[in-house]
Design an enzyme around this catalytic site. Sequence first.
Site, short mmCIF file in Angstrom:
data_model
loop_
_atom_site.label_atom_id
_atom_site.label_comp_id
_atom_site.label_asym_id
_atom_site.label_seq_id
_atom_site.Cartn_x
_atom_site.Cartn_y
_atom_site.Cartn_z
N GLY A 1 -60.30 -52.45 -43.11
CA GLY A 1 -59.63 -51.15 -43.09
C GLY A 1 -60.55 -49.99 -43.34
O GLY A 1 -60.11 -48.85 -43.42
N ASP B 1 -62.92 -59.69 -34.81
CA ASP B 1 -62.96 -58.42 -35.55
C ASP B 1 -64.03 -58.49 -36.63
O ASP B 1 -64.45 -59.58 -37.03
CB ASP B 1 -61.59 -58.15 -36.18
CG ASP B 1 -61.41 -56.70 -36.60
OD1 ASP B 1 -62.35 -55.89 -36.44
OD2 ASP B 1 -60.33 -56.36 -37.12
N GLY B 2 -64.44 -57.34 -37.12
CA GLY B 2 -65.38 -57.23 -38.22
C GLY B 2 -64.65 -57.25 -39.56
O GLY B 2 -63.45 -57.53 -39.63
N GLY C 1 -64.50 -51.13 -35.06
CA GLY C 1 -65.67 -50.89 -35.91
C GLY C 1 -66.97 -51.00 -35.14
O GLY C 1 -66.99 -51.28 -33.93
N SER C 2 -68.09 -50.81 -35.86
CA SER C 2 -69.39 -50.79 -35.20
C SER C 2 -69.82 -52.19 -34.75
O SER C 2 -70.51 -52.33 -33.73
CB SER C 2 -70.44 -50.17 -36.13
OG SER C 2 -70.48 -50.86 -37.36
N THR C 3 -69.43 -53.23 -35.48
CA THR C 3 -69.79 -54.59 -35.06
C THR C 3 -68.99 -54.97 -33.81
O THR C 3 -69.51 -55.54 -32.85
CB THR C 3 -69.52 -55.59 -36.20
OG1 THR C 3 -69.97 -55.03 -37.43
CG2 THR C 3 -70.23 -56.92 -35.97
N ASP D 1 -65.11 -55.50 -43.93
CA ASP D 1 -65.88 -54.73 -44.92
C ASP D 1 -66.41 -55.64 -46.02
O ASP D 1 -67.46 -55.36 -46.60
CB ASP D 1 -64.99 -53.63 -45.50
CG ASP D 1 -64.54 -52.69 -44.40
OD1 ASP D 1 -65.41 -52.05 -43.78
OD2 ASP D 1 -63.33 -52.61 -44.13
N GLU E 1 -54.81 -54.33 -37.02
CA GLU E 1 -55.70 -55.50 -37.14
C GLU E 1 -54.93 -56.67 -37.74
O GLU E 1 -55.06 -57.81 -37.30
CB GLU E 1 -56.90 -55.14 -38.01
CG GLU E 1 -57.84 -54.15 -37.33
CD GLU E 1 -58.96 -53.61 -38.21
OE1 GLU E 1 -59.91 -53.05 -37.65
OE2 GLU E 1 -58.87 -53.72 -39.44
C1 5RP Z 1 -61.75 -51.29 -39.36
C2 5RP Z 1 -62.29 -52.50 -39.99
C3 5RP Z 1 -63.68 -52.93 -39.60
O1 5RP Z 1 -63.64 -54.25 -39.16
C4 5RP Z 1 -64.59 -52.83 -40.81
O2 5RP Z 1 -64.53 -51.52 -41.34
C5 5RP Z 1 -66.03 -53.20 -40.48
O3 5RP Z 1 -66.63 -52.20 -39.74
P1 5RP Z 1 -68.13 -52.28 -39.22
O4 5RP Z 1 -68.18 -53.38 -38.21
O5 5RP Z 1 -68.35 -50.91 -38.61
O6 5RP Z 1 -69.05 -52.53 -40.38
O7 5RP Z 1 -61.68 -53.17 -40.77
O8 5RP Z 1 -60.51 -50.93 -39.88
#
Ligand code: 5RP
Length: 220
Positions: free
Chosen positions: A93, A79-80, A27-29, A82, A101
Amino acid sequence: MSEAKRLAAEKAIEYVEAGSIIGVGTGSTVAYFIDALGSMKDPIKGAVSSSDQSTDRLRAVGIEVYDLNATGPLSLYVDGADECDPHKRLIKGGGAALTREKIIAEASARFVCIVDPSKQVDVLGKFPLPVEVIPMARSLVAREILALTRAQPVWRQDANERGVVTDNGNLILDIHGLAITDPLALESAINQIPGVVAVGLFARRPADVVIVGGEPPHIL
Ligand code: 5RP
């Protein structure tokens, strides 16, 4: 929010031990986290990656990517998410990488989740809950989810209106309109449906630490 994501990601570097192999999400984070990993003075030995996207970025900053079967248990997964509730249970996801993940989170002694403040909620479910499904079971799983939750599963499409295909060759259903008062029970019930590969609820294995990006970052 990208500044908050960067601040959370950079704080997570404090949890990383030089010379270790760590799990890395998607993800972006996480992209900010990978960039920070690439500029560590005492680098890590390598990473287990949760997606092709993260694998490419890890290699681009010079980090070796390992197979989880070869590494065994990991000390750290970053990990990030949602959504994140006060008990550190998560919806994940949004980037369609939930199955890998979940596997890496399970294999890791410590799961550090990095988020911006918009991801914090009291009750999970405003963000549509992703479910990875085997292609032939898409309609069956959608019907069973509707019967179970009374909420609407939607087949995730890409920008060209084609079904999103995960790195594992499967499809994603997003369940809209949930208010998840018992995340553990819902995770378990959805996991029982034949054809479900993984559901993006992380209640059985929540995060151990959540870093909410800000000046300074806030640690849960
Ligand atoms: C990917 C994920 C990401 O951790 C989630 O979507 C957060 O993304 P972002 O850091 O871009 O806000 O679960 O499957």
